[in-house]
Design a protein around this motif. Structure first.
Motif, mmCIF file in Angstrom:
data_model
loop_
_atom_site.group_PDB
_atom_site.id
_atom_site.type_symbol
_atom_site.label_atom_id
_atom_site.label_comp_id
_atom_site.label_asym_id
_atom_site.label_seq_id
_atom_site.Cartn_x
_atom_site.Cartn_y
_atom_site.Cartn_z
ATOM 1 N N ALA A 11 -2.181 10.094 0.188
ATOM 2 C CA ALA A 11 -2.500 10.939 -0.963
ATOM 3 C C ALA A 11 -1.861 10.352 -2.211
ATOM 4 N N ILE A 12 -2.424 10.679 -3.346
ATOM 5 C CA ILE A 12 -1.843 10.300 -4.629
ATOM 6 C C ILE A 12 -1.518 11.582 -5.364
ATOM 7 N N LEU A 13 -0.246 11.707 -5.739
ATOM 8 C CA LEU A 13 0.234 12.855 -6.504
ATOM 9 C C LEU A 13 0.623 12.372 -7.891
ATOM 10 N N MET A 14 0.508 13.242 -8.887
ATOM 11 C CA MET A 14 0.814 12.856 -10.252
ATOM 12 C C MET A 14 1.675 13.923 -10.916
ATOM 13 N N ALA A 15 2.590 13.464 -11.779
ATOM 14 C CA ALA A 15 3.429 14.381 -12.540
ATOM 15 C C ALA A 15 3.812 13.719 -13.860
ATOM 16 N N ARG A 50 -5.987 -6.233 -14.308
ATOM 17 C CA ARG A 50 -7.254 -5.620 -14.722
ATOM 18 C C ARG A 50 -7.176 -4.106 -14.726
ATOM 19 N N GLY A 51 -6.046 -3.563 -14.236
ATOM 20 C CA GLY A 51 -5.899 -2.114 -14.137
ATOM 21 C C GLY A 51 -6.403 -1.558 -12.819
ATOM 22 N N HIS A 52 -6.736 -2.430 -11.862
ATOM 23 C CA HIS A 52 -7.209 -1.996 -10.545
ATOM 24 C C HIS A 52 -6.023 -1.727 -9.626
ATOM 25 N N TRP A 53 -6.158 -0.713 -8.807
ATOM 26 C CA TRP A 53 -5.107 -0.309 -7.870
ATOM 27 C C TRP A 53 -5.245 -1.077 -6.563
ATOM 28 N N HIS A 54 -4.112 -1.350 -5.929
ATOM 29 C CA HIS A 54 -4.086 -2.005 -4.625
ATOM 30 C C HIS A 54 -3.041 -1.315 -3.754
ATOM 31 N N ALA A 55 -3.271 -1.321 -2.451
ATOM 32 C CA ALA A 55 -2.290 -0.820 -1.491
ATOM 33 C C ALA A 55 -2.200 -1.821 -0.345
ATOM 34 N N LEU A 56 -0.983 -2.228 -0.039
ATOM 35 C CA LEU A 56 -0.713 -3.105 1.082
ATOM 36 C C LEU A 56 -0.082 -2.252 2.165
ATOM 37 N N TYR A 57 -0.551 -2.397 3.401
ATOM 38 C CA TYR A 57 -0.108 -1.548 4.498
ATOM 39 C C TYR A 57 0.427 -2.369 5.659
ATOM 40 N N GLU A 58 1.304 -1.758 6.406
ATOM 41 C CA GLU A 58 1.597 -2.227 7.752
ATOM 42 C C GLU A 58 0.517 -1.604 8.620
ATOM 43 N N GLY A 59 -0.081 -2.392 9.490
ATOM 44 C CA GLY A 59 -1.132 -1.872 10.348
ATOM 45 C C GLY A 59 -0.721 -1.906 11.799
ATOM 46 N N ASN A 60 -1.433 -1.152 12.584
ATOM 47 C CA ASN A 60 -1.131 -1.146 14.002
ATOM 48 C C ASN A 60 -2.460 -1.181 14.748
ATOM 49 N N PRO A 61 -2.818 -2.230 15.456
ATOM 50 C CA PRO A 61 -1.966 -3.315 15.923
ATOM 51 C C PRO A 61 -1.863 -4.492 14.969
ATOM 52 N N MET A 62 -2.655 -4.567 13.913
ATOM 53 C CA MET A 62 -2.551 -5.674 12.966
ATOM 54 C C MET A 62 -1.309 -5.536 12.118
ATOM 55 N N GLY A 64 -0.946 -6.508 8.932
ATOM 56 C CA GLY A 64 -1.129 -6.297 7.511
ATOM 57 C C GLY A 64 -2.522 -5.895 7.112
ATOM 58 N N ALA A 65 -2.614 -5.013 6.117
ATOM 59 C CA ALA A 65 -3.901 -4.539 5.656
ATOM 60 C C ALA A 65 -3.855 -4.324 4.145
ATOM 61 N N HIS A 66 -5.022 -4.324 3.507
ATOM 62 C CA HIS A 66 -5.132 -4.166 2.058
ATOM 63 C C HIS A 66 -6.292 -3.231 1.752
ATOM 64 N N ALA A 67 -6.104 -2.370 0.770
ATOM 65 C CA ALA A 67 -7.179 -1.534 0.240
ATOM 66 C C ALA A 67 -7.103 -1.609 -1.285
ATOM 67 N N PHE A 68 -8.216 -1.335 -1.955
ATOM 68 C CA PHE A 68 -8.196 -1.390 -3.412
ATOM 69 C C PHE A 68 -9.049 -0.277 -4.004
ATOM 70 N N SER A 69 -8.816 -0.030 -5.285
ATOM 71 C CA SER A 69 -9.554 0.997 -6.008
ATOM 72 C C SER A 69 -9.632 0.601 -7.473
ATOM 73 N N VAL A 70 -10.771 0.790 -8.061
ATOM 74 C CA VAL A 70 -10.931 0.508 -9.486
ATOM 75 C C VAL A 70 -10.265 1.598 -10.325
ATOM 76 N N ASP A 71 -10.288 2.851 -9.824
ATOM 77 C CA ASP A 71 -9.797 3.974 -10.621
ATOM 78 C C ASP A 71 -8.632 4.749 -10.011
ATOM 79 N N GLY A 72 -8.207 4.399 -8.794
ATOM 80 C CA GLY A 72 -7.117 5.136 -8.139
ATOM 81 C C GLY A 72 -7.571 6.390 -7.415
ATOM 82 N N PHE A 73 -8.858 6.703 -7.493
ATOM 83 C CA PHE A 73 -9.393 7.895 -6.846
ATOM 84 C C PHE A 73 -10.242 7.548 -5.625
ATOM 85 N N ALA A 74 -11.215 6.664 -5.792
ATOM 86 C CA ALA A 74 -12.072 6.232 -4.682
ATOM 87 C C ALA A 74 -11.557 4.887 -4.176
#
Length: 149
Positions: A11-15, A50-62, A64-74
């Motif tokens: 989840a993404i929370l904002m304050a 460019r202002g694009h969001w990225h997330a690097l994850y520990e994966g199981n069983p892999m 490493g994993a990566h996800a990205f978002s242009v706007d932080g929502f989708a």
């Protein structure tokens, strides 16, 4: 227990300040999330030049994993393929410079991935993570330099 409108997952929370109050912006349970966080944990998030969001994850069983978002929502699906040891954002192999100056390849399972960003504040330069040798007898931190693109 449910907090901020979701029970578990990503989840993404904002304050306005770190003290809150926090508002739920997006979560993997929202239809707009779009991505998958299956078997992924310990996200490290950053925003590129460019202002694009990225997330690097520990994966199981892999490892490493990566996800990205242009706007932080989708979000995209994570780049992790179960059963394919070299198909993630990073794998088990790391170069190692031995005491005699030779370079060897060693295998470590990397947890809690983090990136060191360059002077521009956007470009990843090193991948850090807690590591365990295959026998699992000791843990330590591994810092792997990243190639320039």
């Amino acid at each position: 227990p449910e907090q901020y409108g979701f029970k578990h997952g990503e989840a993404i929370l904002m304050a306005e300040t770190w003290r809150g109050p926090y508002t739920l912006v997006s979560a993997d349970t929202f239809a707009s999330w779009g991505g998958s966080t299956t078997n992924a944990e310990d996200p490290f998030m950053w925003i590129d030049k460019r202002g694009h969001w990225h997330a690097l994850y520990e994966g199981n069983p892999m490892p490493g994993a990566h996800a990205f978002s242009v706007d932080g929502f989708a979000w995209s699906n994570i780049s992790m393929q179960e059963g394919e040891p070299n198909q993630g954002a990073f794998n088990l192999s790391r170069p190692f410079i031995a005491g005699d100056g030779t370079t060897k390849t060693v295998s470590y399972y990397t947890e809690r991935p983090k990136l060191l960003l360059g002077e521009d504040g956007f470009t990843p330069t090193y991948l850090y993570g807690g590591a365990t040798q295959p026998a699992g007898v000791s843990t330590f931190t591994v810092a792997s330099p990243l190639a320039s693109i």
